[in-house]
Design an enzyme around this catalytic site. Structure first.
Site, PDB file in Angstrom:
ATOM      1  CB  SER A 102       0.414  -8.409   7.684  1.00 24.27           C
ATOM      2  OG  SER A 102       1.147  -8.320   8.893  1.00 24.27           O
TER       3      SER A 102
ATOM      4  CE1 TYR B 241      -3.189  -4.717   9.854  1.00 27.56           C
ATOM      5  CE2 TYR B 241      -1.635  -6.194  10.945  1.00 27.56           C
ATOM      6  CZ  TYR B 241      -1.946  -5.327   9.907  1.00 27.56           C
ATOM      7  OH  TYR B 241      -1.018  -5.081   8.919  1.00 27.56           O
TER       8      TYR B 241
END
Length: 264
Positions: free
Chosen positions: A144, A157
């Site tokens: 990501s 995250y």
């Protein structure tokens, strides 16, 4: 068409929806055989039937929760016995929850680490011996932009995706000369069900809706890069540019971008 993957066996975790499902569809369109893994067996079965009917390829379905190491080991052993070696592994399974550190649930944090990091590492570890032995293979890890540029409310995250990038970059160097490709995919927000869990209040989706990535287009880029030495796939371009600026001028970037970062 990517002729390099025709007849290859591609395993995709988190294949029951979103980006994983689109990767499976486009890989099948290019003539690859699929191993589909996710927790929802019914959704996987429907996808398998769709791909086998439409593209006349082979597809196998395995119910798997990648947060459970024992289940991963059991499933991959079964795959090797029933299907054979995996040529390409797409580590796509993962989830996120947007919360501040003060408000986070530690059980959710533990789940993110087990799924996004330890599960990915375990899956990779189990397919590498055959790839190295055959001197052919490709590991594709869905990371990501959060692994390059941290923002508020995504501390855990972001930490998991930083870990994925560190693991991927190290593995790439380890596999040099062994004919096993290693690629990281670093997307910004994708238009999938990911945010049904991550964005509890729904405010983040409203703020960035027009900027969200089309999973079909991103899947196309990933499938096109299969069995090549592509180091990274970054999307969108402007966000990746932002992460590069952030790495050079972190204090300035954090100060100027604070109001936008806090819109989650």
């Amino acid at each position: 068409m990517n002729e390099r993957i025709k007849g290859k066996t591609i395993a995709v975790t988190g294949a029951s929806g979103g980006l994983g499902m689109e990767i499976a569809r486009q890989a099948a369109k290019n003539g690859a055989n699929l191993i589909l893994m996710a927790r929802s067996y019914d959704k996987l079965s429907a996808l398998r039937d769709e791909l086998m009917t439409k593209y006349s390829i082979k597809a196998h379905v395995y119910s798997l929760d990648v947060s459970k190491r024992e289940k991963i080991e059991e499933t991959f052993k079964k795959i090797k016995q029933e299907v054979g070696p995996i040529d390409i592994l797409v580590n796509n399974a993962g989830f996120g929850v947007f919360d501040t550190v003060l408000e986070m649930d530690l059980d959710e944090a533990e789940g993110m680490i087990e799924t996004n990091v330890l599960g990915l590492i375990t899956c990779t570890k189990l397919v590498l011996p055959d790839m190295v032995s055959h001197r052919s293979g490709h590991i594709i890890n869905i990371a990501s932009q959060a692994g390059k540029m941290a923002t508020p409310k995504s501390s855990v995250y972001s930490a998991t995706k930083h870990a994925v990038l560190g693991f991927t970059n190290s593995l790439r160097m380890e596999m040099h000369g062994r004919h096993v490709y290693v690629t990281s995919v670093n997307p910004g927000p994708i238009r999938t069900n990911f945010f049904n869990i991550a964005d509890k209040e729904g405010t983040y989706i409203k703020n960035i809706d027009r900027l969200m990535i089309d999973p079909v287009k991103l899947a196309g880029r990933i499938v096109d890069a299969m069995m090549t030495g592509k180091r990274e796939i970054n999307a969108p371009g402007w966000m990746n540019a932002g992460s590069k600026i952030y790495s050079l001028f972190p204090r300035t970037f954090e100060t100027l971008g604070r109001s936008q970062f806090n819109k989650k």
